[in-house]
Design a protein around this motif. Structure first.
Motif, PDB file in Angstrom:
ATOM      1  N   SER A   1      -3.971  -7.030   0.282  1.00  8.61           N
ATOM      2  CA  SER A   1      -3.335  -6.132   0.303  1.00  8.61           C
ATOM      3  C   SER A   1      -3.054  -5.188  -0.823  1.00  8.61           C
TER       4      SER A   1
ATOM      5  N   PHE B   1      -5.245  -0.872   2.603  1.00  7.81           N
ATOM      6  CA  PHE B   1      -5.093   0.184   3.433  1.00  7.81           C
ATOM      7  C   PHE B   1      -6.261   1.074   2.817  1.00  7.81           C
TER       8      PHE B   1
ATOM      9  N   GLN C   1      -0.990   5.320   4.979  1.00 10.93           N
ATOM     10  CA  GLN C   1      -0.176   4.204   5.385  1.00 10.93           C
ATOM     11  C   GLN C   1       1.219   4.374   5.319  1.00 10.93           C
TER      12      GLN C   1
ATOM     13  N   TYR D   1       2.355   6.193   8.558  1.00 15.39           N
ATOM     14  CA  TYR D   1       2.017   4.878   9.691  1.00 15.39           C
ATOM     15  C   TYR D   1       3.628   4.204   9.701  1.00 15.39           C
ATOM     16  N   ARG D   2       3.745   4.092   8.627  1.00 19.12           N
ATOM     17  CA  ARG D   2       4.997   3.022   8.449  1.00 19.12           C
ATOM     18  C   ARG D   2       6.258   3.896   8.856  1.00 19.12           C
TER      19      ARG D   2
ATOM     20  N   ILE E   1      -0.601  -3.270   8.030  1.00 22.70           N
ATOM     21  CA  ILE E   1      -1.924  -2.189   7.777  1.00 22.70           C
ATOM     22  C   ILE E   1      -2.878  -2.620   8.785  1.00 22.70           C
TER      23      ILE E   1
ATOM     24  N   SER F   1      -8.251   0.316   8.995  1.00 21.03           N
ATOM     25  CA  SER F   1      -8.334   0.868   7.718  1.00 21.03           C
ATOM     26  C   SER F   1      -9.534   0.116   6.765  1.00 21.03           C
TER      27      SER F   1
ATOM     28  N   HIS G   1      -0.334  -9.543   8.814  1.00 22.48           N
ATOM     29  CA  HIS G   1      -0.699  -9.003   7.711  1.00 22.48           C
ATOM     30  C   HIS G   1      -1.085 -10.167   6.438  1.00 22.48           C
TER      31      HIS G   1
END
Length: 312
Positions: A160, A186, A192, A195-196, A251, A255, A277
């Motif tokens: 991560s 990512f 990222q 997206y969140r 994620i 990616s 994740h």
């Protein structure tokens, strides 16, 4: 005139509130406690307290160029000058790296696990998702090479945020390892975050990002563009294994696909069938190990299982 002043005041309040709230969430993201991490790792079968306590570990302190100490453990039972550095993800610490440490110990590598800045016992005031962390990784690489020689065989495994840190280190600072394993990175911090924002808050990026960008630069000294593995992955010439769960809801696996496609030179990718994740190893252990062994064999660093079992 009064309406103008009210409008300006509301606009200023909005900018200040959004900027401070968003950057506070990033810079001071809530971390998990040792107890929380160890409970999860124990339940997942990755951590046995007795075995860890009995393991011969060298406590390591590595000076960061930003003025704090980076803390970690070096586990070096072998005399073969083969090493792997493990980079953990955000909110956790070196205890989360123990499962990967054991993975590489079982393949004949000595292992350095350490706490990223503002995590575990390491210093540092903010979390920067790989920007400042990449310099600490460089310090860890240099520390190992100064201690054991510039010609050691070195791998880096990141999970991560740790994988992003690793990719930024290798793509921006120095391609200083012999191989890399990037687990669920990512490809771009800005993408990222967008997206969140959409998933967690159902907010379009144009409500937040124009404010967040300058606030982050002002408060923590870097821009979102500085944390973009996709912009530098083609500078990494050494072999790189990408791992990502197909079902990663935090994620997206795309990616890693984008990063893999842009990476030049030796590379491999594995999409795990199970797990969310950072759970690819936990939920796909046999396949994870098989792919890792294939990768090490392809780059000439595999060691027969019987041999490293005997060494331990």
């Amino acid at each position: 005139m009064k309406k103008i002043w009210v409008g300006l005041a509301l606009t200023f309040s909005y900018i200040l509130a959004v900027g401070l709230f968003f950057t506070n969430m990033m810079m001071y993201i809530k971390k998990r406690t040792d107890e929380e991490i160890l409970e999860r790792e124990t339940l997942d079968g990755h951590f046995i307290q007795k075995d860890f306590d009995e393991l011969e570990k060298l406590e390591v302190t590595i000076p960061s160029e930003y003025g704090y100490d980076v803390k970690g453990y070096l586990v070096a039972p072998y005399e073969n000058r083969k090493f792997v550095i493990i980079c953990h993800g955000v909110t956790v610490n070196r205890y989360n790296s123990v499962k990967y440490m054991n993975l590489f110990l079982n393949r004949g590598f000595n292992v350095l696990i350490y706490d990223h800045r503002r995590h575990g016992e390491s210093g540092g005031k903010t979390t920067s998702y790989g920007h400042y962390e990449k310099y600490d990784l460089r310090s860890a690489v240099h520390w190992l090479k100064e201690k054991y020689g510039q010609d050691i065989t070195l791998g880096i495994h990141g999970e991560s945020m740790g994988s992003v840190t690793m990719l930024l280190y290798a793509g921006m600072l120095e391609d200083g390892a012999d191989f890399y394993v990037a687990d669920c990175p990512f490809h771009s911090l800005e993408d990222q975050l967008l997206y969140r924002l959409k998933v967690d808050y159902r907010l379009p990026g144009f409500f937040v990002m124009p404010v967040a960008r300058p606030f982050l630069k002002w408060r923590d000294g870097y821009s979102l563009r500085d944390v973009s593995p996709i912009a530098v992955v083609d500078q990494i010439k050494k072999p790189l294994l990408f791992i990502h769960s197909k079902k990663d809801a935090y994620i997206p696996a795309d990616s890693s696909r984008q990063l893999f496609e842009k990476k030049t030179g030796p590379k491999k990718i594995y999409f795990a069938e199970n797990g969310d994740h950072a759970m690819s190893f936990t939920e796909n252990r046999a396949e994870y190990e098989r792919v890792l062994d294939e990768f090490l064999e392809e780059i000439g660093l595999a060691e027969k299982q019987e041999a490293y079992k005997e060494k331990r």
